[in-house]
Design a protein around this motif. Structure first.
Motif, short mmCIF file in Angstrom:
data_model
loop_
_atom_site.label_atom_id
_atom_site.label_comp_id
_atom_site.label_asym_id
_atom_site.label_seq_id
_atom_site.Cartn_x
_atom_site.Cartn_y
_atom_site.Cartn_z
N UNK A 1 0.84 -1.21 0.00
CA UNK A 1 0.00 0.00 0.00
C UNK A 1 0.87 1.25 0.00
N UNK A 2 1.89 1.28 0.83
CA UNK A 2 2.79 2.43 0.89
C UNK A 2 3.58 2.57 -0.40
N UNK A 3 3.93 1.45 -1.02
CA UNK A 3 4.61 1.51 -2.31
C UNK A 3 3.72 2.16 -3.36
N UNK A 4 2.42 1.82 -3.34
CA UNK A 4 1.49 2.44 -4.28
C UNK A 4 1.37 3.93 -4.07
N UNK A 5 1.32 4.37 -2.81
CA UNK A 5 1.26 5.80 -2.52
C UNK A 5 2.55 6.49 -2.97
N UNK A 6 3.67 5.79 -2.84
CA UNK A 6 4.94 6.33 -3.32
C UNK A 6 4.92 6.51 -4.84
N UNK A 7 4.39 5.50 -5.54
CA UNK A 7 4.28 5.58 -7.00
C UNK A 7 3.41 6.75 -7.42
N UNK A 8 2.26 6.91 -6.76
CA UNK A 8 1.36 8.01 -7.12
C UNK A 8 2.01 9.37 -6.83
N UNK A 9 2.65 9.52 -5.68
CA UNK A 9 3.27 10.79 -5.35
C UNK A 9 4.43 11.10 -6.29
N UNK A 10 5.22 10.08 -6.61
CA UNK A 10 6.31 10.28 -7.56
C UNK A 10 5.81 10.72 -8.93
N UNK B 1 -3.44 11.94 -13.29
CA UNK B 1 -2.66 10.95 -12.53
C UNK B 1 -3.47 10.44 -11.35
N UNK B 2 -4.13 11.34 -10.63
CA UNK B 2 -4.98 10.91 -9.52
C UNK B 2 -6.14 10.04 -10.01
N UNK B 3 -6.69 10.40 -11.17
CA UNK B 3 -7.77 9.60 -11.74
C UNK B 3 -7.27 8.21 -12.14
N UNK B 4 -6.06 8.13 -12.66
CA UNK B 4 -5.50 6.85 -13.05
C UNK B 4 -5.28 5.95 -11.82
N UNK B 5 -4.84 6.55 -10.73
CA UNK B 5 -4.62 5.76 -9.51
C UNK B 5 -5.94 5.20 -8.99
N UNK B 6 -6.97 6.04 -9.02
CA UNK B 6 -8.29 5.58 -8.60
C UNK B 6 -8.81 4.51 -9.55
N UNK B 7 -8.62 4.72 -10.84
CA UNK B 7 -9.02 3.75 -11.85
C UNK B 7 -8.33 2.41 -11.63
N UNK B 8 -7.02 2.46 -11.33
CA UNK B 8 -6.27 1.22 -11.11
C UNK B 8 -6.80 0.47 -9.90
N UNK B 9 -7.19 1.20 -8.85
CA UNK B 9 -7.74 0.54 -7.67
C UNK B 9 -9.10 -0.10 -7.93
N UNK C 1 -1.09 -5.67 -5.35
CA UNK C 1 -0.10 -5.90 -6.40
C UNK C 1 -0.64 -5.41 -7.75
N UNK C 2 -1.85 -5.83 -8.08
CA UNK C 2 -2.42 -5.48 -9.38
C UNK C 2 -2.69 -3.98 -9.49
N UNK C 3 -3.13 -3.34 -8.40
CA UNK C 3 -3.33 -1.90 -8.43
C UNK C 3 -2.03 -1.17 -8.77
N UNK C 4 -0.95 -1.55 -8.10
CA UNK C 4 0.34 -0.90 -8.35
C UNK C 4 0.83 -1.16 -9.77
N UNK C 5 0.68 -2.40 -10.22
CA UNK C 5 1.10 -2.75 -11.57
C UNK C 5 0.31 -1.98 -12.62
N UNK C 6 -1.01 -1.98 -12.47
CA UNK C 6 -1.86 -1.32 -13.47
C UNK C 6 -1.57 0.18 -13.52
N UNK C 7 -1.41 0.80 -12.37
CA UNK C 7 -1.10 2.24 -12.36
C UNK C 7 0.17 2.52 -13.14
N UNK C 8 1.20 1.73 -12.94
CA UNK C 8 2.47 1.94 -13.65
C UNK C 8 2.32 1.64 -15.14
N UNK C 9 1.56 0.60 -15.48
CA UNK C 9 1.37 0.26 -16.90
C UNK C 9 0.60 1.34 -17.65
N UNK C 10 -0.15 2.17 -16.93
CA UNK C 10 -0.88 3.27 -17.58
C UNK C 10 0.04 4.41 -17.99
#
Length: 500
Positions: free
Chosen positions: A125-134, A202-210, A183-192
């Motif tokens: 979860x924290x890795x995903x938040x790191x990806x979104x913030x980055x 970017x915020x919409x993509x993170x929500x979409x991935x979740x 895992x899939x949320x983080x992967x999908x966000x990066x693949x977008x």
């Protein structure tokens, strides 16, 4: 390496709670710095205490509060100044070090199913938040964080933890109930490819991935139908390299076809503009609509020179010839200038793309015959090739006789009978090659795009670069990297500010 004694508190819940309460009297930046150092120590030091997991879980709410507050402050001050840049980087580091600390704990709890799963869940979860913030601040994703995530996936798969239900009290983490979902949320966000979008998108993509991660399809076997892959010994997930190239060893094949079709057909309710949704669906479906839009008509012969080293080498050679020509014209006062940096070839350069090209000081450069086909797309070109082997995401130079060469990125490939169809995205603007000043003496080149405009960009060779880094170019002003637009094994692309 830091030791356990470098922690500002004993690794016990009561001591940690008292220390965390003391942070509330500090300015947010100071409190965040101290918390970041604590997480950094926890990510590298031996862990002791009766229940380090409970202590670390208690540190998560203030971490979320401080990191998200720093990010809000940094965005309000954007475009970046020194203060906002430090705030953004500190927010990213907080999430990253916290994630690595939980990941380390999860690896040590592999024999404790319940606590191991919870520690891994917090790490992801924290890795995903790191990806979104980055992505919000257009940094390249952390390779070390993705490598650690890959190790966790292998562990979770081995222990059969992926689909076991997990319940946590942190409200921000309740959108997923299993490790598989995170895992899939983080992967999908990066693949977008979020760095290619605006902050709001970017915020919409993170929500979409979740919301839609469950539509991703995974396969551990080397099958023909997959769009992306995650090499579990490497770093972040990537687009499929080539339709014929096998899946790398120890990789996870990822298909986005089901998700892309659902998005394209309006079966998913998403909070994003129609144009953004269509662009995303096109990407997830491998641009199949463009390939299917080819129209009947004569193909146009062309040549394709691929790879950052080859393209930059050619452009450097062309630049030298251009300068020689201009000097010659000044001395003789004869012909008008025949060359400009929109990459129009000189007469004596037109044989450069032959099968056995003559070197223009840039070494032997091979190019490949392609045929440009007709399509309805205004953004992309489609080329057909029966020779050569090209990688998705690679940079190339497209050349047609009597016309200016175009810098392009190979976005996608598909097979048709005995040929490969290449989807090429032209990079518009004036392209100028410059040598990078390197104190170690390494010969490297950078490509500047529209250097005199407000939308100036730079394309750099593969490597690790951070925003707000200055790049010194020979015979040119230094440039500052502002935003990472694209990061892949072939090259790095940044928006820049040219020094005064």
């Amino acid at each position: 390496m830091p030791t356990q004694t470098s922690l500002p508190f004993p690794l016990e819940s009561e001591s940690a709670t008292a220390w965390l309460q003391s942070l509330s009297s500090l300015p947010p930046a100071n409190a965040a710095n101290r918390l970041n150092q604590a997480w950094k120590t926890l990510s590298t030091s031996p862990l002791s205490g009766d229940n380090p997991l409970a202590t670390m879980i208690g540190m998560v709410p203030p971490t979320l509060h401080l990191a998200q507050g720093l990010a809000v402050f940094a965005r309000a001050e954007w475009p970046a100044n020194a203060k906002s840049c430090k705030a953004a980087k500190l927010a990213i580091q907080l999430f990253r070090h916290a994630s690595l600390a939980f990941a380390r704990l999860a690896s040590g709890l592999s024999d404790d199913g319940e606590r191991g799963r919870v520690a891994m869940f917090y790490a992801l979860q924290l890795a995903g938040f790191c990806l979104r913030t980055g992505a919000r601040f257009y940094e390249a994703p952390s390779a070390s964080l993705w490598k650690k995530s890959a190790q966790l996936y292998v562990l979770a798969e081995k222990q059969r933890w992926l689909n076991q239900a997990i319940s946590v009290k942190v409200a921000d983490f309740k959108n997923a109930g299993t490790l598989d979902a995170v895992f899939k949320r983080n992967l999908l966000f990066t693949l977008c490819a979020p760095n290619r979008y605006s902050e709001t998108e970017i915020d919409q993509l993170f929500q979409f991935a979740g919301q839609t991660q469950h539509l991703l399809q995974f396969n551990r076997h080397d099958v023909g139908d997959f769009d992306f892959y995650w090499e579990l010994t490497d770093s972040e997930p990537k687009p499929r390299r080539h339709p014929k190239w096998p899946l790398p060893k120890d990789s996870l094949a990822i298909s986005t076809q089901r998700l892309g079709r659902a998005l394209q057909q309006g079966e998913i309710s998403v909070d994003m503009a129609v144009a953004t949704r269509n662009r995303l669906a096109q990407h997830l479906l491998g641009y199949d609509q463009i390939f299917s839009s080819l129209t009947i008509g004569p193909a146009q012969p062309a040549r394709l020179l691929t790879g950052f080293a080859a393209v930059s080498g050619y452009l450097q050679g062309e630049d030298r010839l251009s300068k020689i020509m201009r000097l010659s014209e000044q001395n003789h006062g004869s012909r008008a200038t025949l060359h400009n940096m929109t990459l129009m070839p000189l007469e004596h350069e037109k044989s450069f793309f032959n099968q056995s090209p003559k070197s223009n000081g840039a070494g032997h450069l091979d190019s490949f015959e392609v045929r440009l086909l007709r399509s309805t797309s205004k953004q992309f070109l489609v080329a057909e090739s029966t020779t050569g082997s090209f990688g998705n995401g690679d940079i190339a130079l497209l050349y047609r006789e009597q016309l200016a060469a175009k810098l392009v990125i190979i976005r996608q490939q598909t097979l048709f009978e005995d040929a490969s169809l290449l989807l090429l995205e032209p990079i518009p603007g004036k392209i100028e090659p410059y040598a990078i000043d390197n104190p170690l003496g390494r010969q490297q080149c950078a490509l500047l795009i529209d250097a005199e405009s407000a939308s100036a960009e730079i394309i750099l060779p593969p490597g690790k670069y951070g925003t707000q880094t200055d790049i010194a170019l020979a015979h040119f002003k230094s440039v500052t990297l502002l935003a990472c637009v694209e990061h892949n094994p072939w090259f790095n692309r940044f928006k820049i500010r040219v020094g005064s």
